[in-house]
Structure formats: structure tokens, C-alpha cells
Design a protein around this motif. Structure first.
Motif, short mmCIF file in Angstrom:
data_model
loop_
_atom_site.label_atom_id
_atom_site.label_comp_id
_atom_site.label_asym_id
_atom_site.label_seq_id
_atom_site.Cartn_x
_atom_site.Cartn_y
_atom_site.Cartn_z
N UNK A 117 47.68 9.94 36.42
CA UNK A 117 48.89 9.36 37.03
C UNK A 117 50.17 9.71 36.27
N UNK A 118 50.01 10.13 35.00
CA UNK A 118 51.19 10.25 34.13
C UNK A 118 52.32 11.10 34.73
N UNK A 119 52.03 12.31 35.28
CA UNK A 119 53.16 13.10 35.82
C UNK A 119 53.90 12.37 36.95
N UNK A 120 53.19 11.56 37.74
CA UNK A 120 53.83 10.84 38.84
C UNK A 120 54.64 9.66 38.31
N UNK A 121 54.11 8.99 37.31
CA UNK A 121 54.84 7.86 36.71
C UNK A 121 56.13 8.36 36.08
N UNK A 122 56.05 9.52 35.41
CA UNK A 122 57.27 10.09 34.81
C UNK A 122 58.29 10.42 35.90
N UNK A 123 57.80 10.82 37.07
CA UNK A 123 58.73 11.10 38.18
C UNK A 123 59.26 9.83 38.84
N UNK A 124 58.81 8.66 38.37
CA UNK A 124 59.34 7.41 38.89
C UNK A 124 58.54 6.81 40.04
N UNK A 125 57.35 7.35 40.31
CA UNK A 125 56.52 6.77 41.38
C UNK A 125 55.97 5.42 40.93
N UNK A 126 55.76 4.54 41.91
CA UNK A 126 55.16 3.24 41.63
C UNK A 126 53.72 3.43 41.18
N UNK A 130 50.92 6.09 42.41
CA UNK A 130 50.53 7.12 41.44
C UNK A 130 49.02 7.11 41.24
N UNK A 131 48.46 5.91 41.12
CA UNK A 131 47.01 5.85 40.87
C UNK A 131 46.21 6.23 42.11
N UNK A 132 46.75 5.96 43.28
CA UNK A 132 46.08 6.39 44.51
C UNK A 132 45.99 7.91 44.59
N UNK A 133 47.13 8.55 44.30
CA UNK A 133 47.13 10.03 44.33
C UNK A 133 46.28 10.59 43.20
N UNK A 134 46.29 9.93 42.05
CA UNK A 134 45.47 10.40 40.93
C UNK A 134 43.99 10.31 41.28
N UNK A 135 43.62 9.22 41.98
CA UNK A 135 42.21 9.07 42.38
C UNK A 135 41.81 10.19 43.34
N UNK A 136 42.70 10.56 44.26
CA UNK A 136 42.40 11.67 45.17
C UNK A 136 42.22 12.98 44.40
N UNK A 137 43.11 13.21 43.43
CA UNK A 137 43.03 14.46 42.65
C UNK A 137 41.72 14.50 41.85
N UNK A 138 41.32 13.35 41.31
CA UNK A 138 40.07 13.31 40.55
C UNK A 138 38.86 13.50 41.48
N UNK A 139 38.98 12.98 42.68
CA UNK A 139 37.90 13.17 43.64
C UNK A 139 37.70 14.66 43.94
N UNK A 140 38.81 15.37 44.05
CA UNK A 140 38.71 16.81 44.37
C UNK A 140 38.03 17.61 43.27
N UNK A 141 38.13 17.15 42.01
CA UNK A 141 37.44 17.86 40.93
C UNK A 141 36.08 17.23 40.62
N UNK A 142 35.63 16.32 41.49
CA UNK A 142 34.27 15.79 41.35
C UNK A 142 34.14 14.63 40.39
N UNK A 143 35.25 13.92 40.13
CA UNK A 143 35.19 12.80 39.18
C UNK A 143 35.63 11.49 39.82
N UNK A 144 35.52 11.42 41.14
CA UNK A 144 35.96 10.23 41.85
C UNK A 144 35.20 8.96 41.48
N UNK A 168 47.65 19.13 38.71
CA UNK A 168 47.87 19.37 40.14
C UNK A 168 48.39 18.14 40.89
N UNK A 169 48.34 16.98 40.28
CA UNK A 169 48.54 15.73 41.04
C UNK A 169 49.94 15.64 41.64
#
Ligand SMILES: Nc1ncnc2c1ncn2[C@@H]1O[C@H](COP(=O)(O)OP(=O)(O)OP(=O)(O)O)[C@@H](O)[C@H]1O
Ligand SMILES: [Mg+2]
Length: 248
Positions: A117-126, A130-144, A168-169
Motif C-alpha cells: 500500500x505504501x506507494x498509494x498512501x504516499x500519493x494520498x490515497x485513503x 490503498x489496501x484494497x488495491x494492494x490486495x489485488x496486486x498481491x493476488x496477481x502475484x499469487x500471494x492473495x 506495480x500497485x
């Protein structure tokens, strides 16, 4: 963000000209880069290969704006990083860059979903978004199914995939990877390369990859070979890469 709106398509994604970089002083000086020129086109997957110590990580750090060259021009997506202040370079990285480090650089006290989530939090996302998108990104690399674990509980290959998800998030236009498959088995290496290949093909992202791994050479559009602080040869097509590296 639409990266195509930033600068006209005719400009390369990355243009380094006459880069000099030395470490140390006096008799212990190392000239890591020697009047190096380097270019990456928008939307391509460009591999950078060469023996240990030839300057690959130094080159990536300069084009990512985390290291200043002693001399030369650094223009990335139209931004002159050499002239930029520290805060401008940080802002540039936040918006434009996903970086997968040779050492994964995960934060040990955070769970992996928080790390990603860190890059999204730095961009000011809630945080929730941020964690929802991070979970999707982790799912894509097989760590969901490992979202709430700390990095220290994961294997090297799993940590590497977390680092890839983090790069990539936020969907940056430039993705820079230092040995992205070094700790991965064949199946996970293939999965990661497919994700990076899609980023280039379907989203027009520019992907620059340093690697020693001949198993992935067939994914490259072009390959820059480096030797002793300079680009020694440019292989300008997949066919040229296959001819120069017939065992891959
Ligand atoms: N912070 C530093 N301080 C001193 N010397 C450095 C530093 N970073 C790199 N060097 C030196 O600069 C040269 C290039 O290093 P670099 O890390 O760019 O190589 P590399 O091609 O990435 O190697 P590897 O494949 O082993 O990762 C090496 O001789 C290295 O010892
Ligand atoms: Mg290196």
C-alpha cells in the motif's frame, strides 16, 4: 494518470547522455559509469545485462533519480532529473516510477498488504482504498492468501513477489526491476514476467529489467549489454537477442 499526456510520444521514456559516476576517492576510486549513453523507448521491455560490477544497478539508480551522476544528462518522461531538486525528484518517483530493488527493501514491521500500500498512501490515497488495491496486486502475484503476514515470515521468492506487487500497485509509466526473477522458481518467474509483459503491451508501460537469468531473455523487446561502465552492444530486436544468445 495517463502517461501519454505527459510528453509527446516522440520522446524516449528514458534518455541518459554522457553519464559519469565514480565512487570513492584517490587510489580507491571506482569509475562505475564511463561516459555512458542509454535510451529506453516508451512501452518497450528493455533488458540490461552484463557481468557483476559492470554498473547496472548504478545506471538504474541514476535513471530512477535515487543517485546523482557526477556528469551527464538524465531525462525521464520529459523530466530533467539532474537539474531537479531533491523534493522534485521524490515527487517524480512517487508519480512515475515503480522500482523493484535488488534487495527487496520491504518494511519488516508492516504486513505485506501494508507494504504494498505504501506507494498509494504516499500519493494520498485513503488507507482502505490503498489496501484494497494492494490486495489485488498481491493476488496477481499469487500471494492473495498471505496479506497479513510480515515479510520476515516469507521465503525469498515470496518477498520478491511482494516487492513486485509494490512496484506495480500505483500503475506507474516506468517500471524498473533489478533482478526481478533471481529468487523465483520457473513457474513464479514466468508469472511475474507475464505481468510485466502485459504492463508493457496492454498499458504502454516502459519496463527496464536488469537480469542474469537467460530463462527470461525471450520476453525482451531489446537488450543492452553492459561492460565496464558502458553499453557495449545493443541488440535491437527479439531476433537479434535470439541470435546472440542461442541457448535461451
Ligand atoms: N555505494 C558504492 N560505494 C562504492 N562503490 C560502489 C558503490 N556502488 C557501486 N559501487 C561500485 O561500482 C561498480 C558498479 O557497481 P554496480 O552495483 O552498479 O554493479 P552491478 O552491475 O549492478 O553488479 P551486480 O550484477 O553484482 O549487481 C562496482 O565496482 C561497485 O563495487
Ligand atoms: Mg546490481
Amino acid at each position: 494518470m495517463n502517461p501519454d499526456s505527459i510528453v509527446p510520444d516522440v520522446l524516449p521514456a528514458v534518455l541518459l547522455t554522457g553519464i559519469e559516476k565514480s565512487f570513492g576517492t584517490g587510489s580507491s576510486i571506482t569509475r562505475a559509469l564511463r561516459h555512458t549513453d542509454f535510451e529506453a523507448r516508451r512501452g518497450e521491455m528493455l533488458f540490461l545485462v552484463g557481468p557483476s560490477g559492470c554498473g547496472k544497478t548504478t545506471l538504474l539508480s541514476i535513471l530512477a533519480g535515487t543517485l546523482r551522476p557526477d556528469a551527464g544528462e538524465v531525462v525521464v518522461y520529459g523530466h530533467d532529473l539532474h537539474a531537479a531538486s531533491e523534493s522534485e525528484r521524490t515527487a517524480f518517483r512517487t508519480r512515475h516510477l515503480g522500482f523493484i530493488f535488488q534487495q527487496f527493501n520491504l518494511i519488516p514491521s508492516l504486513s505485506i498488504v501494508e507494504n504494498v500500500s505504501v506507494p498509494l498512501v504516499i500519493q494520498g490515497k485513503k488507507r482502505r482504498e490503498a489496501e484494497g488495491r494492494a490486495a489485488d496486486a498481491l493476488d496477481r502475484v499469487g500471494l492473495g492468501d498471505r496479506l497479513h503476514e510480515r515479510p520476515g515470515k516469507l521465503s525469498g521468492g515470496q518477498q520478491q513477489r511482494v516487492a513486485i506487487a509494490r512496484a506495480l500497485v500505483h500503475d506507474p509509466p516506468l517500471i524498473v526491476c533489478d533482478e526481478p526473477t533471481s529468487a523465483l522458481d520457473r513457474e513464479n518467474g514466468r508469472r511475474v514476467m507475464e505481468i510485466l509483459r502485459d504492463a508493457a503491451d496492454e498499458r504502454g508501460r516502459t519496463v527496464i529489467i536488469v537480469t542474469h537469468d537467460p530463462r527470461i531473455y525471450s520476453y525482451a523487446d531489446r537488450m543492452a549489454e553492459m561492460e565496464d561502465g558502458r553499453i557495449s552492444r545493443l541488440l535491437d530486436s527479439p531476433a537479434a537477442i535470439a541470435t546472440a544468445h542461442p541457448d535461451t
